[in-house]
Design an enzyme around this catalytic site. Structure first.
Site, short mmCIF file in Angstrom:
data_model
loop_
_atom_site.label_atom_id
_atom_site.label_comp_id
_atom_site.label_asym_id
_atom_site.label_seq_id
_atom_site.Cartn_x
_atom_site.Cartn_y
_atom_site.Cartn_z
N MET A 264 40.77 -43.90 -64.88
CA MET A 264 41.75 -43.73 -63.81
C MET A 264 42.00 -45.02 -63.04
O MET A 264 42.69 -45.01 -62.03
CB MET A 264 41.25 -42.66 -62.84
N HIS B 257 28.32 -49.76 -71.05
CA HIS B 257 28.16 -48.84 -69.92
C HIS B 257 26.68 -48.67 -69.59
O HIS B 257 25.81 -48.97 -70.40
CB HIS B 257 28.74 -47.46 -70.23
N LYS C 157 25.07 -42.92 -69.75
CA LYS C 157 26.32 -42.41 -70.38
C LYS C 157 25.99 -41.66 -71.67
O LYS C 157 25.19 -42.13 -72.47
CB LYS C 157 27.29 -43.57 -70.66
P1 NAD Z 1 27.18 -37.25 -64.15
O1 NAD Z 1 26.30 -36.68 -65.22
O2 NAD Z 1 26.58 -38.08 -63.08
O3 NAD Z 1 27.99 -36.07 -63.44
C1 NAD Z 1 28.49 -34.92 -64.09
C2 NAD Z 1 28.25 -33.75 -63.13
O4 NAD Z 1 28.93 -32.60 -63.65
C3 NAD Z 1 26.75 -33.39 -63.01
O5 NAD Z 1 26.39 -33.28 -61.65
C4 NAD Z 1 26.66 -32.07 -63.75
O6 NAD Z 1 25.64 -31.21 -63.23
C5 NAD Z 1 28.05 -31.50 -63.48
N1 NAD Z 1 28.41 -30.41 -64.40
C6 NAD Z 1 28.20 -30.32 -65.73
N2 NAD Z 1 28.63 -29.13 -66.18
C7 NAD Z 1 29.15 -28.47 -65.12
C8 NAD Z 1 29.77 -27.20 -64.92
N3 NAD Z 1 29.92 -26.35 -65.95
N4 NAD Z 1 30.19 -26.85 -63.68
C9 NAD Z 1 30.05 -27.69 -62.64
N5 NAD Z 1 29.44 -28.90 -62.75
C10 NAD Z 1 29.02 -29.29 -63.98
O7 NAD Z 1 28.32 -38.06 -64.93
P2 NAD Z 1 29.37 -39.11 -64.34
O8 NAD Z 1 28.89 -40.49 -64.59
O9 NAD Z 1 29.81 -38.69 -62.99
O10 NAD Z 1 30.57 -38.88 -65.39
C11 NAD Z 1 31.16 -37.60 -65.58
C12 NAD Z 1 32.27 -37.70 -66.62
O11 NAD Z 1 33.34 -38.52 -66.11
C13 NAD Z 1 31.86 -38.35 -67.94
O12 NAD Z 1 32.53 -37.71 -68.99
C14 NAD Z 1 32.36 -39.78 -67.79
O13 NAD Z 1 32.60 -40.41 -69.03
C15 NAD Z 1 33.63 -39.55 -67.05
N6 NAD Z 1 34.16 -40.70 -66.30
C16 NAD Z 1 35.50 -40.87 -66.33
C17 NAD Z 1 36.09 -41.88 -65.60
C18 NAD Z 1 37.59 -41.99 -65.57
O14 NAD Z 1 38.13 -42.87 -64.89
N7 NAD Z 1 38.31 -41.10 -66.25
C19 NAD Z 1 35.30 -42.75 -64.84
C20 NAD Z 1 33.91 -42.55 -64.81
C21 NAD Z 1 33.35 -41.50 -65.54
#
Ligand code: NAD
Length: 267
Positions: free
Chosen positions: A125, A156, A160
């Protein structure tokens, strides 16, 4: 006021998103969820992000959150996206998805949901990476595949779970678009052992994991006697959270459809 719900609000991105909503003008926090049984469920969301009590507890029922929200933001896990996308479609609520690593079946569920809800889906994003997508497509269009090889290197943090990163694959798709081919026909997602020489036209990936790296991506165009490298480095997750807020403001009240950050940023 746009009411924003954050699924996965206790995650690395989830906490940052909550803070951005609290600081955002014209935005109100509708609530947040975590997976049932998660440590954060029942805790005050304000305290979770170090802001003092807000009187809103972390929930575990996303259906309730979709009802309370105008836009729901999802940075969770692929299986969760498949469930949340169906709820977005049923409630007809705008849905911003940053989660990466979706399997083809999960992508299809999201595409179906976008026929009934406005969905912004982007593997990255940040403004910088979305500009890089456009630059990579342009450079790939100009360079002959017989003379220049494309390799994508990403690094990363150690937590990850998917590889190559969604952003690296997005850069690969941009390069493939520039060359007028489908990425899946030319990708080499990893190499090991006696691989033989490189095939002209392939797009290769290399994945590094370690430490607390927020996200580094380099696209290498390697020719004979010269090479071009286009690099983006994210040093704070805030750029992703701020991009998600731009997406949420942009998508609120839109017609159903599947939108990208290029639409949001008008690139
Ligand atoms: P993270 O593991 O720290 O956070 C994920 C959270 O989602 C956790 O707290 C987990 O408990 C929760 N979760 C999982 N299943 C769930 C459910 N069914 N209901 C509610 N909560 C649930 O991971 P993160 O580093 O925050 O990254 C999360 C995702 O975002 C990854 O896929 C990452 O690649 C992606 N990401 C995308 C961008 C972007 O710009 N698009 C940037 C950073 C990370």
């Amino acid at each position: 006021m746009i009411r924003i719900g954050i699924v996965g609000c206790a995650g690395r991105m989830g906490r940052m998103l909550v803070a951005e909503v609290l600081d955002g003008e014209g935005l109100a926090l509708a609530g947040g969820t975590e997976r049932p049984g998660g440590d954060a469920v029942g805790r005050d969301i304000g305290e979770l992000v170090g802001r003092g009590p807000l009187g809103i507890a972390v929930g575990d029922d996303p259906r309730v959150l979709f009802d309370l929200s105008d836009v729901v933001i999802d940075f969770t896990a692929p299986v969760a996206v498949a469930r949340h996308a169906v709820l977005a479609a049923e409630a007809g609520k705008a849905y911003v998805v940053g989660t990466t690593g979706l399997e083809p079946g999960q992508e299809e569920i999201l595409r179906q949901a976008a026929t009934r809800a406005a969905v912004v889906w982007a593997p990255n994003m940040s403004v910088g990476v979305n500009l890089l997508f456009a630059l990579v497509e342009q450079v790939a269009r100009r360079l002959d595949p017989a003379s220049f090889d494309i390799e994508i290197v990403e690094m990363h943090h150690r937590h990850k779970v998917d590889a190559p990163s969604g952003t690296a694959l997005g850069l690969g798709r941009a390069a493939a678009r520039g060359r007028g081919v489908a990425l899946a026909d030319v990708w080499q997602k990893s190499r090991d052992g006696i691989t033989g020489p490189r095939k002209a036209g392939d797009i290769g990936f290399a994945t590094l994991r370690g430490g607390d790296v927020v996200g580094d991506h380099t696209v290498v165009f390697a020719g004979t006697g010269e090479r071009i490298e286009l690099t983006h480095k994210a040093s704070s997750r805030q750029v992703f959270a701020q991009g998600a807020m731009r997406a949420a403001r942009w998508v609120a009240g839109r017609e159903p459809g599947l939108y990208s950050m290029a639409d949001v940023l008008d690139l």
